[in-house]
Enzyme design. Structure first.
Site, PDB file in Angstrom:
ATOM      1  N   TYR A  53       0.828  -1.206   0.000  1.00  0.00           N
ATOM      2  CA  TYR A  53       0.000   0.000   0.000  1.00  0.00           C
ATOM      3  C   TYR A  53       0.861   1.254   0.000  1.00  0.00           C
ATOM      4  CZ  TYR A  53      -4.129  -2.791   1.283  1.00  0.00           C
ATOM      5  OH  TYR A  53      -5.157  -3.692   1.305  1.00  0.00           O
ATOM      6  N   SER A 240     -13.887  -3.909   0.223  1.00  0.00           N
ATOM      7  CA  SER A 240     -14.556  -3.237  -0.900  1.00  0.00           C
ATOM      8  C   SER A 240     -16.081  -3.286  -0.801  1.00  0.00           C
ATOM      9  CB  SER A 240     -14.113  -3.850  -2.243  1.00  0.00           C
ATOM     10  OG  SER A 240     -14.378  -2.983  -3.323  1.00  0.00           O
ATOM     11  N   PHE A 244     -15.467   0.039  -4.801  1.00  0.00           N
ATOM     12  CA  PHE A 244     -14.608   1.094  -5.343  1.00  0.00           C
ATOM     13  C   PHE A 244     -15.371   2.396  -5.557  1.00  0.00           C
ATOM     14  CE2 PHE A 244     -10.275   0.389  -5.867  1.00  0.00           C
ATOM     15  CZ  PHE A 244      -9.715   1.194  -6.848  1.00  0.00           C
ATOM     16  N   LEU A 247     -20.946   1.927  -5.476  1.00  0.00           N
ATOM     17  CA  LEU A 247     -22.191   1.761  -4.732  1.00  0.00           C
ATOM     18  C   LEU A 247     -22.546   2.968  -3.870  1.00  0.00           C
ATOM     19  CD1 LEU A 247     -21.862  -2.014  -3.824  1.00  0.00           C
ATOM     20  CD2 LEU A 247     -23.599  -0.979  -5.299  1.00  0.00           C
ATOM     21  N   THR A 248     -21.739   4.031  -3.925  1.00  0.00           N
ATOM     22  CA  THR A 248     -22.137   5.282  -3.265  1.00  0.00           C
ATOM     23  C   THR A 248     -23.118   6.070  -4.122  1.00  0.00           C
ATOM     24  OG1 THR A 248     -20.366   6.608  -4.264  1.00  0.00           O
ATOM     25  CG2 THR A 248     -19.844   5.436  -2.207  1.00  0.00           C
ATOM     26  N   LYS A 250     -22.177   7.968  -6.560  1.00  0.00           N
ATOM     27  CA  LYS A 250     -21.576   9.206  -7.074  1.00  0.00           C
ATOM     28  C   LYS A 250     -21.272   9.135  -8.564  1.00  0.00           C
ATOM     29  CE  LYS A 250     -16.863   8.061  -5.486  1.00  0.00           C
ATOM     30  NZ  LYS A 250     -15.770   8.518  -4.590  1.00  0.00           N
TER      31      LYS A 250
END
Length: 352
Positions: A53, A240, A244, A247-248, A250
């Site tokens: 990361y 998740s 990614f 599912l918001t 936006k």
């Protein structure tokens, strides 16, 4: 915050874990510390990271996340934190990690743990995951097993490091006090059962937790893995849950809105499938029709599934993190859950 035990490890963790894959790229040291402080204030002390990361992984940012966490961790009471990290394996082309890991062998696993502990400024990890299987499996957006990948370009069988060898190394690390419990990530049913079989037959450490993708667009865990986890007492740490950000809602409202999908073109192939925008729109409309935000619908669904032990959430700003944590208090009605199932049967797993 409600708590569960990771498998048979005896380690207690909250039902929500804080993911850190944006620390060091989209989030600064101060951003990270603000998020970590807020998480602790909400009873969330399970912190998830990895040597590769932040994501997407790059040579100029790799390991920044663990370094950021190390600066924060040294100021904390270590026994208050449940810290998990992951060993990167081969087959991902990341030559900047240990020269490109040749396999999940003793040297690579031990070096990865040594380096992670140094960056994290701690003597031990509460949980150590193998980030993905070394052997040939479909992962990260692939969805079909291809036996041709069992052989190299010259037609010779690929020499994978045996799972027993991997478990033996993990056992050494546990005996040395560098790791408390072990887990698998992005693993398939055969792999989970093989790790469990060998641990039982050879007296080797037993996996306590599996970290796999699970969300409204990717419910493959339900086909066979949920039974394995239940019967074998292995905890699922679902990652998740917002697919990614799809599912918001936006990207439904504005496909060009800033986010990882638009910032990192070509990354996260799992969500490049043709059914993803259709499903995102359908779930967003369902949520709004019942007075919910798309984020609340998606997170509450994962948070409260019977086989999900804990859910790993992440955010690029405090407002997102606060909303994600607050969604734990949302419980979906039977009407909404039934409507989700109807959508699922109509557009099953568009992001495998």
């Amino acid at each position: 915050m409600d708590q569960i035990t990771l498998g048979d490890s005896g380690i207690r963790v909250p039902k929500i874990a804080l993911g850190t894959m944006t620390f060091g790229d989209q989030n600064t040291q101060q951003d990270a510390e603000d998020q970590l402080s807020f998480a602790l204030s909400q009873g969330i002390n399970f912190i998830d990271t990895a040597e590769m990361y932040p994501v997407p992984p790059r040579a100029d940012t790799v390991t920044r996340t663990e370094t950021i966490l190390g600066h924060w961790l040294k100021k904390q009471a270590r026994d208050r934190i449940v810290l998990a990290s992951k060993v990167a394996g081969p087959r991902r082309g990341m030559h900047w990690i240990r020269g490109g890991p040749s396999g999940m062998d003793r040297a690579n696993i031990r070096q990865a743990v040594h380096d992670s502990l140094t960056r994290l400024q701690t003597d031990y990890l509460d949980v150590l995951y193998l980030h993905w299987p070394e052997r040939n499996v479909p992962m990260f957006g692939q969805y079909q097993f291809d036996p041709r990948a069992e052989r190299d370009a010259n037609g010779q069988p690929v020499d994978w490091v045996p799972i027993q060898t991997q478990l033996e190394v993990l056992g050494e690390l546990i005996q040395e006090g560098k790791v408390r419990a072990i887990g698998l990530s992005n693993e398939q049913p055969w792999g989970v059962m093989e790790f469990l079989r060998l641990s039982r037959e050879q007296g080797l450490p037993r996996i306590a937790v599996l970290q796999n993708c699970y969300n409204l667009m990717n419910r493959g865990m339900e086909f066979g893995m949920a039974e394995i986890l239940h019967r074998e007492r292995v905890t699922l740490a679902a990652y998740s849950p917002l697919a990614f950000g799809h599912l918001t809602g936006k990207y439904v409202d504005d496909p060009s809105t800033p986010g990882r999908v638009t910032l990192y073109l070509g990354y996260a192939q799992r969500y490049k499938k043709p059914g993803v925008p259709v499903a995102a729109k359908a779930y967003a409309e369902l949520a709004r029709a019942h007075g919910l935000t798309p984020t609340e619908l998606a997170l509450s669904f994962v948070y409260h599934r019977w086989f999900v032990g804990c859910t790993i959430i992440g955010a690029t700003n405090m407002r997102q993190l606060q909303q994600n944590v607050a969604a734990y208090q949302v419980r979906l009605s039977d009407e909404v859950l039934n409507a989700i199932e109807q959508l699922h049967l109509t557009m099953m797993n568009p992001a495998p």
